[in-house]
Design a protein around this motif. Structure first.
Motif, PDB file in Angstrom:
ATOM      1  N   ARG A   7      69.399  32.135  64.285  1.00  0.00           N
ATOM      2  CA  ARG A   7      68.371  31.252  63.747  1.00  0.00           C
ATOM      3  C   ARG A   7      66.958  31.713  64.051  1.00  0.00           C
ATOM      4  N   GLU A   8      66.729  32.175  65.284  1.00  0.00           N
ATOM      5  CA  GLU A   8      65.383  32.582  65.674  1.00  0.00           C
ATOM      6  C   GLU A   8      64.929  33.832  64.911  1.00  0.00           C
ATOM      7  N   ILE A   9      65.853  34.755  64.684  1.00  0.00           N
ATOM      8  CA  ILE A   9      65.520  35.966  63.928  1.00  0.00           C
ATOM      9  C   ILE A   9      65.199  35.595  62.473  1.00  0.00           C
ATOM     10  N   ILE A  10      66.011  34.725  61.900  1.00  0.00           N
ATOM     11  CA  ILE A  10      65.777  34.261  60.526  1.00  0.00           C
ATOM     12  C   ILE A  10      64.420  33.572  60.434  1.00  0.00           C
ATOM     13  N   TRP A  11      64.129  32.732  61.397  1.00  0.00           N
ATOM     14  CA  TRP A  11      62.851  32.026  61.431  1.00  0.00           C
ATOM     15  C   TRP A  11      61.695  33.017  61.527  1.00  0.00           C
ATOM     16  N   PHE A  24      71.693  41.707  67.611  1.00  0.00           N
ATOM     17  CA  PHE A  24      70.744  41.932  68.698  1.00  0.00           C
ATOM     18  C   PHE A  24      69.330  41.995  68.143  1.00  0.00           C
ATOM     19  N   PHE A  25      68.398  41.735  69.024  1.00  0.00           N
ATOM     20  CA  PHE A  25      66.982  41.728  68.685  1.00  0.00           C
ATOM     21  C   PHE A  25      66.239  42.362  69.839  1.00  0.00           C
ATOM     22  N   ARG A  26      65.289  43.238  69.512  1.00  0.00           N
ATOM     23  CA  ARG A  26      64.467  43.826  70.559  1.00  0.00           C
ATOM     24  C   ARG A  26      63.042  43.979  70.037  1.00  0.00           C
ATOM     25  N   TYR A  27      62.103  43.477  70.816  1.00  0.00           N
ATOM     26  CA  TYR A  27      60.687  43.610  70.499  1.00  0.00           C
ATOM     27  C   TYR A  27      60.049  44.409  71.619  1.00  0.00           C
ATOM     28  N   VAL A  28      59.350  45.469  71.252  1.00  0.00           N
ATOM     29  CA  VAL A  28      58.700  46.332  72.238  1.00  0.00           C
ATOM     30  C   VAL A  28      57.221  46.418  71.896  1.00  0.00           C
ATOM     31  N   LYS A  29      56.406  46.214  72.934  1.00  0.00           N
ATOM     32  CA  LYS A  29      54.965  46.413  72.797  1.00  0.00           C
ATOM     33  C   LYS A  29      54.543  47.275  73.973  1.00  0.00           C
ATOM     34  N   THR A  30      54.233  48.510  73.680  1.00  0.00           N
ATOM     35  CA  THR A  30      53.887  49.536  74.661  1.00  0.00           C
ATOM     36  C   THR A  30      55.021  49.673  75.675  1.00  0.00           C
ATOM     37  N   GLU A  36      59.157  44.847  76.961  1.00  0.00           N
ATOM     38  CA  GLU A  36      60.286  44.711  76.049  1.00  0.00           C
ATOM     39  C   GLU A  36      60.924  43.339  76.228  1.00  0.00           C
ATOM     40  N   THR A  37      61.335  42.713  75.104  1.00  0.00           N
ATOM     41  CA  THR A  37      62.023  41.431  75.176  1.00  0.00           C
ATOM     42  C   THR A  37      63.107  41.364  74.108  1.00  0.00           C
ATOM     43  N   ASP A  38      64.118  40.555  74.385  1.00  0.00           N
ATOM     44  CA  ASP A  38      65.152  40.311  73.386  1.00  0.00           C
ATOM     45  C   ASP A  38      65.034  38.884  72.831  1.00  0.00           C
ATOM     46  N   ASP A  39      63.907  38.243  73.088  1.00  0.00           N
ATOM     47  CA  ASP A  39      63.660  36.865  72.661  1.00  0.00           C
ATOM     48  C   ASP A  39      62.744  36.846  71.432  1.00  0.00           C
ATOM     49  N   PRO A  40      63.275  36.473  70.257  1.00  0.00           N
ATOM     50  CA  PRO A  40      62.451  36.427  69.043  1.00  0.00           C
ATOM     51  C   PRO A  40      61.251  35.481  69.165  1.00  0.00           C
ATOM     52  N   GLU A  41      61.386  34.437  69.962  1.00  0.00           N
ATOM     53  CA  GLU A  41      60.276  33.495  70.114  1.00  0.00           C
ATOM     54  C   GLU A  41      59.101  34.131  70.849  1.00  0.00           C
ATOM     55  N   LYS A  42      59.377  34.923  71.860  1.00  0.00           N
ATOM     56  CA  LYS A  42      58.300  35.636  72.566  1.00  0.00           C
ATOM     57  C   LYS A  42      57.642  36.649  71.631  1.00  0.00           C
TER      58      LYS A  42
END
Length: 182
Positions: free
Chosen positions: A26-30, A69-75, A78-84
């Motif tokens: 749901r969070e990824i879709i959102w 799975f979801f991964r967000y990286v900024k420099t 790293e987080t696996d939380d779509p909300e962050k």
């Protein structure tokens, strides 16, 4: 060689993913809905096949066990939380974001190759790597456009009772379908 992909193309691609229910989280879709609704942010999104060595990236995919799975990286963060990731994306709409979708159905679809861009830090040229697939995508898109245009014209001829136009357009549509299937 840098490819420019419009926001309309990106929205169409993301809508294609959502319509086929390739994602269940749901969070990824959102998050994808949010990206589609924010033109400024969407213009910073680049769909690539590899997010290696970029400062800001999103990776969405399915593991071998079918788990998303979801991964967000900024420099270096790293987080696996779509909300962050959403909060960071909302607050920072100036820096480019590279999106990698590791979903098998995406790689098999011609629409993916129409929005695929190069990772600026990669030495591989996507046109060399995926040239044949991209050419197939363009041919398929043109064929779909022609079929849709002919179908619309056939319906219009039916509505207007123009039997001669109906038969002529139907013959052209049948020719295109035979070339595709034959």
């Amino acid at each position: 060689m840098e490819q420019m992909v419009s926001n309309v193309q990106k929205k169409t691609f993301l809508r294609w993913i959502l319509d086929r229910r390739l994602l269940t989280n749901r969070e990824i879709i959102w998050l994808l809905h949010y990206l589609m609704s924010n033109d400024q942010l969407l213009s910073l999104i680049h769909i690539v096949d590899d997010v290696t060595r970029v400062n800001r990236s999103i990776t969405i995919g399915n593991s071998e066990k079918g788990i998303q799975f979801f991964r967000y990286v900024k420099t270096t963060v790293e987080t696996d939380d779509p909300e962050k990731a959403f909060h960071d994306l909302r607050m920072n709409q100036m820096e480019e974001v590279y999106l990698q979708l590791s979903i098998e159905a995406v790689y098999r679809s011609p629409i993916f190759y129409s929005v695929l861009e190069e990772n600026p830090n990669s030495h591989e040229d996507i046109h060399e790597k995926y040239g044949q697939m991209a050419e197939h995508a363009a041919i398929e898109a043109e064929r779909t456009f022609m079929i849709n245009r002919l179908t619309h014209a056939i319906n219009k001829a039916l509505d207007e009772g123009d039997q001669q136009q109906f038969y002529a357009l139907t013959r052209r549509l049948n020719t295109i379908n035979k070339q595709t299937n034959g």
